[in-house]
Design a protein around this motif. Structure first.
Motif, PDB file in Angstrom:
ATOM      1  N   GLY A  85      43.405  43.826  33.282  1.00  0.00           N
ATOM      2  CA  GLY A  85      42.933  42.670  32.522  1.00  0.00           C
ATOM      3  C   GLY A  85      41.600  42.164  33.036  1.00  0.00           C
ATOM      4  N   ASP A  86      41.418  42.173  34.357  1.00  0.00           N
ATOM      5  CA  ASP A  86      40.154  41.736  34.941  1.00  0.00           C
ATOM      6  C   ASP A  86      39.031  42.692  34.547  1.00  0.00           C
ATOM      7  OD1 ASP A  86      38.271  40.433  36.408  1.00  0.00           O
ATOM      8  OD2 ASP A  86      39.119  40.878  38.368  1.00  0.00           O
ATOM      9  N   LEU A  87      39.322  43.993  34.566  1.00  0.00           N
ATOM     10  CA  LEU A  87      38.309  44.985  34.190  1.00  0.00           C
ATOM     11  C   LEU A  87      37.895  44.807  32.730  1.00  0.00           C
ATOM     12  CD1 LEU A  87      36.628  47.489  34.808  1.00  0.00           C
ATOM     13  CD2 LEU A  87      38.635  48.883  34.283  1.00  0.00           C
ATOM     14  N   LEU A  88      38.871  44.604  31.838  1.00  0.00           N
ATOM     15  CA  LEU A  88      38.562  44.423  30.419  1.00  0.00           C
ATOM     16  C   LEU A  88      37.755  43.141  30.194  1.00  0.00           C
ATOM     17  CD1 LEU A  88      41.948  45.514  28.783  1.00  0.00           C
ATOM     18  CD2 LEU A  88      39.825  46.815  28.936  1.00  0.00           C
ATOM     19  N   THR A  89      38.065  42.099  30.965  1.00  0.00           N
ATOM     20  CA  THR A  89      37.315  40.850  30.835  1.00  0.00           C
ATOM     21  C   THR A  89      35.863  41.048  31.226  1.00  0.00           C
ATOM     22  OG1 THR A  89      39.298  39.540  31.302  1.00  0.00           O
ATOM     23  CG2 THR A  89      37.183  38.444  31.580  1.00  0.00           C
ATOM     24  N   ARG A  90      35.609  41.856  32.263  1.00  0.00           N
ATOM     25  CA  ARG A  90      34.238  42.118  32.679  1.00  0.00           C
ATOM     26  C   ARG A  90      33.488  42.922  31.616  1.00  0.00           C
ATOM     27  NH1 ARG A  90      33.857  41.657  38.703  1.00  0.00           N
ATOM     28  NH2 ARG A  90      35.932  41.085  39.415  1.00  0.00           N
ATOM     29  N   LEU A  91      34.171  43.913  31.040  1.00  0.00           N
ATOM     30  CA  LEU A  91      33.525  44.774  30.055  1.00  0.00           C
ATOM     31  C   LEU A  91      33.290  44.056  28.728  1.00  0.00           C
ATOM     32  CD1 LEU A  91      35.421  48.145  30.636  1.00  0.00           C
ATOM     33  CD2 LEU A  91      32.999  47.716  31.070  1.00  0.00           C
ATOM     34  N   GLU A  92      34.161  43.121  28.392  1.00  0.00           N
ATOM     35  CA  GLU A  92      34.084  42.465  27.081  1.00  0.00           C
ATOM     36  C   GLU A  92      33.524  41.048  27.194  1.00  0.00           C
ATOM     37  OE1 GLU A  92      34.067  41.941  23.129  1.00  0.00           O
ATOM     38  OE2 GLU A  92      34.502  43.806  24.182  1.00  0.00           O
ATOM     39  N   GLY A  93      34.309  40.140  27.788  1.00  0.00           N
ATOM     40  CA  GLY A  93      33.915  38.736  27.805  1.00  0.00           C
ATOM     41  C   GLY A  93      32.692  38.449  28.654  1.00  0.00           C
TER      42      GLY A  93
ATOM     43  N   ARG B 213      56.198  31.979  34.040  1.00  0.00           N
ATOM     44  CA  ARG B 213      54.961  32.283  34.765  1.00  0.00           C
ATOM     45  C   ARG B 213      53.750  32.116  33.856  1.00  0.00           C
ATOM     46  NH1 ARG B 213      57.214  37.815  37.652  1.00  0.00           N
ATOM     47  NH2 ARG B 213      58.648  36.781  39.120  1.00  0.00           N
ATOM     48  N   LEU B 214      53.870  32.574  32.609  1.00  0.00           N
ATOM     49  CA  LEU B 214      52.773  32.406  31.667  1.00  0.00           C
ATOM     50  C   LEU B 214      52.517  30.925  31.391  1.00  0.00           C
ATOM     51  CD1 LEU B 214      50.671  33.582  29.748  1.00  0.00           C
ATOM     52  CD2 LEU B 214      52.461  33.755  28.005  1.00  0.00           C
ATOM     53  N   ALA B 215      53.601  30.138  31.261  1.00  0.00           N
ATOM     54  CA  ALA B 215      53.440  28.707  31.024  1.00  0.00           C
ATOM     55  C   ALA B 215      52.728  28.032  32.192  1.00  0.00           C
ATOM     56  CB  ALA B 215      54.809  28.061  30.792  1.00  0.00           C
ATOM     57  N   ALA B 216      53.039  28.470  33.431  1.00  0.00           N
ATOM     58  CA  ALA B 216      52.375  27.896  34.601  1.00  0.00           C
ATOM     59  C   ALA B 216      50.884  28.245  34.599  1.00  0.00           C
ATOM     60  CB  ALA B 216      53.040  28.403  35.873  1.00  0.00           C
ATOM     61  N   LEU B 217      50.556  29.496  34.250  1.00  0.00           N
ATOM     62  CA  LEU B 217      49.146  29.890  34.165  1.00  0.00           C
ATOM     63  C   LEU B 217      48.433  29.100  33.076  1.00  0.00           C
ATOM     64  CD1 LEU B 217      49.444  33.776  34.540  1.00  0.00           C
ATOM     65  CD2 LEU B 217      48.567  32.164  36.226  1.00  0.00           C
TER      66      LEU B 217
ATOM     67  N   SER C 155      37.347  27.516  35.447  1.00  0.00           N
ATOM     68  CA  SER C 155      37.933  27.777  34.140  1.00  0.00           C
ATOM     69  C   SER C 155      37.918  29.266  33.820  1.00  0.00           C
ATOM     70  CB  SER C 155      37.168  26.995  33.064  1.00  0.00           C
ATOM     71  OG  SER C 155      37.714  27.215  31.786  1.00  0.00           O
ATOM     72  N   ARG C 156      36.819  29.959  34.152  1.00  0.00           N
ATOM     73  CA  ARG C 156      36.740  31.401  33.914  1.00  0.00           C
ATOM     74  C   ARG C 156      37.787  32.138  34.750  1.00  0.00           C
ATOM     75  NH1 ARG C 156      32.859  34.892  32.268  1.00  0.00           N
ATOM     76  NH2 ARG C 156      32.540  33.269  30.710  1.00  0.00           N
ATOM     77  N   ASP C 157      37.939  31.758  36.011  1.00  0.00           N
ATOM     78  CA  ASP C 157      38.920  32.411  36.875  1.00  0.00           C
ATOM     79  C   ASP C 157      40.335  32.245  36.326  1.00  0.00           C
ATOM     80  OD1 ASP C 157      36.898  33.173  38.548  1.00  0.00           O
ATOM     81  OD2 ASP C 157      37.189  31.533  39.977  1.00  0.00           O
ATOM     82  N   ALA C 158      40.638  31.051  35.822  1.00  0.00           N
ATOM     83  CA  ALA C 158      41.964  30.818  35.258  1.00  0.00           C
ATOM     84  C   ALA C 158      42.188  31.671  34.013  1.00  0.00           C
ATOM     85  CB  ALA C 158      42.135  29.333  34.921  1.00  0.00           C
ATOM     86  N   GLY C 159      41.157  31.830  33.191  1.00  0.00           N
ATOM     87  CA  GLY C 159      41.274  32.685  32.009  1.00  0.00           C
ATOM     88  C   GLY C 159      41.491  34.136  32.377  1.00  0.00           C
ATOM     89  N   VAL C 160      40.845  34.605  33.451  1.00  0.00           N
ATOM     90  CA  VAL C 160      41.044  35.981  33.908  1.00  0.00           C
ATOM     91  C   VAL C 160      42.475  36.203  34.356  1.00  0.00           C
ATOM     92  CG1 VAL C 160      40.433  37.611  35.762  1.00  0.00           C
ATOM     93  CG2 VAL C 160      38.637  36.385  34.522  1.00  0.00           C
ATOM     94  N   GLU C 161      43.054  35.206  35.016  1.00  0.00           N
ATOM     95  CA  GLU C 161      44.445  35.329  35.452  1.00  0.00           C
ATOM     96  C   GLU C 161      45.375  35.516  34.252  1.00  0.00           C
ATOM     97  OE1 GLU C 161      45.863  35.509  38.467  1.00  0.00           O
ATOM     98  OE2 GLU C 161      43.832  35.642  39.247  1.00  0.00           O
ATOM     99  N   VAL C 162      45.139  34.775  33.175  1.00  0.00           N
ATOM    100  CA  VAL C 162      45.975  34.914  31.981  1.00  0.00           C
ATOM    101  C   VAL C 162      45.789  36.296  31.359  1.00  0.00           C
ATOM    102  CG1 VAL C 162      46.360  34.067  29.632  1.00  0.00           C
ATOM    103  CG2 VAL C 162      46.034  32.448  31.498  1.00  0.00           C
ATOM    104  N   SER C 163      44.549  36.763  31.252  1.00  0.00           N
ATOM    105  CA  SER C 163      44.292  38.085  30.671  1.00  0.00           C
ATOM    106  C   SER C 163      44.958  39.179  31.488  1.00  0.00           C
ATOM    107  CB  SER C 163      42.776  38.341  30.596  1.00  0.00           C
ATOM    108  OG  SER C 163      42.145  37.407  29.755  1.00  0.00           O
ATOM    109  N   SER C 164      44.833  39.116  32.796  1.00  0.00           N
ATOM    110  CA  SER C 164      45.443  40.130  33.660  1.00  0.00           C
ATOM    111  C   SER C 164      46.962  40.098  33.547  1.00  0.00           C
ATOM    112  CB  SER C 164      45.016  39.899  35.116  1.00  0.00           C
ATOM    113  OG  SER C 164      43.624  40.003  35.251  1.00  0.00           O
TER     114      SER C 164
ATOM    115  N   LEU D  69      48.776  39.113  30.940  1.00  0.00           N
ATOM    116  CA  LEU D  69      49.203  39.639  29.647  1.00  0.00           C
ATOM    117  C   LEU D  69      49.097  41.155  29.585  1.00  0.00           C
ATOM    118  CD1 LEU D  69      47.679  36.972  27.232  1.00  0.00           C
ATOM    119  CD2 LEU D  69      50.074  37.252  27.851  1.00  0.00           C
ATOM    120  N   VAL D  70      47.991  41.712  30.089  1.00  0.00           N
ATOM    121  CA  VAL D  70      47.818  43.170  30.064  1.00  0.00           C
ATOM    122  C   VAL D  70      48.914  43.848  30.872  1.00  0.00           C
ATOM    123  CG1 VAL D  70      46.335  45.062  30.833  1.00  0.00           C
ATOM    124  CG2 VAL D  70      45.347  43.122  29.632  1.00  0.00           C
TER     125      VAL D  70
END
Length: 576
Positions: free
Chosen positions: A141-149, A248-252, A215-224, A226-227
């Motif tokens: 998820g972190d890799l995809l976030t770097r390549l896309e977002g 866990r998703l609700a906490a993130l 905020s960006r770091d928190a979004g990366v955690e959610v993406s990782s 989910l993937v």
């Protein structure tokens, strides 16, 4: 930079490493030079956008002057012709601005998209050359976030924001000049308000920068998260862990909301305060200007309206520049994350072999050793073995003895810690990876298939293969045994990662893909583990018939029939 620097444990934010003094500027300069290679081919389009933007700015600056003429020379002078002339010019400028804006947007969007796509293609090509050690540590998820977002943020700022900044600065400069020409006293009043605005924003900006990164770091955690979890739904269901994962998703999400709310509140303050000052400026203009007119100063109603119009026009570029600052805080986070990925070292490779030199012959291993980075013990050491060209070999050993690591070394995914490997007397480190992997083909236990037809999956390693060659490889690998149940046969779509096939069927497709490449050395690393004994023996016999000259190495810890092999090598092999 090491791959480990990009990895953070699940549940923790991945910080952007601080750079030593001076290094940040050099790194930023290197990244700009990298981006410049993709922006440079678009200079004609970007120059056209800049020219059109200048025309739009000039059209906008003419509107307040036309408003002043409409009021003073037309309405107050009771001159019907002047009113119609001013109105006509206003309509003409508005229509011209619409046409210029449409042309500017069309050119800009096309150029911006081309730049983004070239940057992503370059970064993706870089990722494809990285060592497996990187992917073992990097969350998908972190890799995809770097390549896309992250890359999208950088691209939009590098092109869109820069042009917007130029447009806003030109508009602001032209407006300030007009304001001074209309009334120096009112222009000074406006300058005082702008100074107050700068003081407030200097307090808000550092907090926005920090909150943007959080905020960006928190979004990366959610993406990782989910993937990872979407790829393991069956495991989650098997362990009845749906509720735990949802919690866990609700906490993130709670963390994301908290940081997003803080960021939005400070962002709102950064945008609302200039709006307040704009309202105060307009009020001050009309009140102060009216008092000046009553005191006999040479001000006209048209001048006051034109001045207020200029102030309102000045607010747009001011807001745009403030928005660019907020965007830059987000981009700086993404910029570092893209550069971390771009700066990872690609393993060195040998020069390509001449076309008439092929990696064929005996496979010889001497004093081979390998240790994974950070591991307490080596995967193996002191490995010695010799496999004659064309031999059928069973390389057996217990699970965890390092057999798969050996095949990774054979394919140069890793380099030995000590010792060497050679084919036909040529050290593998002197063979470029592309040539080596075309002639030494590995079929692993985890068969990887791609969304598409069975036909395209089989010829993935040889996209120019003829249909009869594909069918021959499919027959030898046992793929033909289950084709009848698939609608369309070889043209059937297998779905993401071959999900519509069983484990044994996926292995047979992967084996057919390897056979189609006609390798000099075929390594089957537990690649038939999902087949029953009889089918496995029949498949091995078919491989011998299809590739009679190839060296066949079957790596397995299972009991196989020794009759299918010329020799059996126990792994790890004792030192000679």
């Amino acid at each position: 930079m090491r791959a480990e620097a990009l990895h953070a444990p699940a549940g923790s934010a991945a910080p952007v490493a601080a750079l030593p003094a001076g290094q940040g500027g050099r790194r930023l300069g290197a990244l700009y030079r990298w981006a410049g290679d993709f922006i440079r081919p678009e200079w004609p389009a970007l120059a056209a956008v800049l020219l059109l933007s200048l025309l739009a700015v000039l059209a906008g600056l003419a509107q307040p002057l036309l408003t002043k003429a409409l009021i003073d020379d037309g309405i107050l002078a009771h001159d019907r012709a002047a009113v119609l002339a001013s109105g006509g010019w206003m309509v003409g400028l508005a229509l011209s601005a619409l046409a210029v804006g449409f042309a500017c947007r069309r050119i800009h969007v096309a150029a911006s998209a081309r730049i983004l796509h070239r940057m992503r293609e370059s970064l993706f090509a870089h990722v494809l050359r990285l060592s497996p050690a990187f992917f073992a540590r990097m969350r998908q998820g972190d890799l995809l976030t770097r390549l896309e977002g992250d890359l999208g943020e950088v691209q939009r700022f590098a092109v869109d924001a820069v042009l917007s900044a130029i447009n806003s600065v030109l508009t602001l400069i032209g407006t300030v000049v007009l304001l001074w020409m209309l009334s120096p006293k009112l222009a000074l009043f406006l300058a005082l308000l702008m100074g107050l605005n700068s003081i407030v924003l200097s307090w808000v900006r550092p907090r926005i920068e920090k909150l943007s990164q959080q905020s960006r770091d928190a979004g990366v955690e959610v993406s990782s998260f989910l993937v990872e979890k979407v790829g393991a739904v069956r495991c989650i269901q098997t362990h009845a862990a749906e509720r735990r994962e949802l919690e866990r998703l609700a906490a993130l999400h709670g963390t994301v909301r908290e940081r997003l709310l803080s960021l939005q509140l400070f962002g709102y303050l950064g945008g609302a305060f200039p709006n307040l000052l704009l309202s105060l400026a307009v009020i001050g203009i009309f009140v102060g200007g009216s008092l000046s007119m009553l005191a006999g100063e040479p001000l006209t109603l048209g001048t006051l309206v034109a001045f207020a119009t200029c102030v309102q026009r000045a607010s747009a570029p001011l807001h745009a520049l403030m928005g660019l600052y907020l965007q830059w805080q987000r981009v700086k986070v993404g910029l570092n994350r893209v550069d971390e990925l771009r700066s990872l070292d690609v393993p060195d490779d040998a020069a390509p072999l001449p076309a008439d030199v092929l990696p064929t012959g005996d496979l010889v291993v001497r004093d081979l050793a390998f240790s994974y980075p950070g591991a307490a013990h080596p995967a193996f050491s002191g490995l010695n073995l010799s496999i004659p060209a064309g031999a059928r070999v069973w390389l057996r050993g217990d699970s965890g003895s390092g057999k798969s690591t050996f095949t990774d070394l054979l394919h140069r995914h890793f380099e030995p810690s000590a010792g060497w490997m050679a084919i036909g007397g040529v050290n593998l480190q002197l063979i470029d990876r592309a040539t080596l992997r075309r002639h030494v083909v590995v079929v692993s236990q985890e068969a990887v298939l791609f969304t598409g037809s069975l036909f395209d999956n089989i010829r993935y390693g040889r996209p120019d293969a003829r249909r009869d060659e594909v069918e021959q490889a499919a027959q030898a690998a046992g793929v033909s045994d289950f084709l009848s149940r698939l609608p369309g046969g070889l043209e059937a779509t297998v779905g993401p990662r071959g999900a519509s096939l069983s484990g044994g069927e996926r292995q047979r497709v992967a084996l057919a893909r390897a056979l189609l490449m006609s390798p000099a050395v075929l390594v089957i690393d537990e690649g038939t583990s999902s087949l029953d004994g009889a089918l496995e023996l029949r498949t091995l016999a078919a491989i011998d018939a299809l590739l009679p000259q190839a060296t066949r190495v079957v790596v397995s810890h299972r009991d196989l029939s020794q009759l299918a092999f010329d020799c059996v090598i126990d792994f790890p092999q004792a030192a000679a």
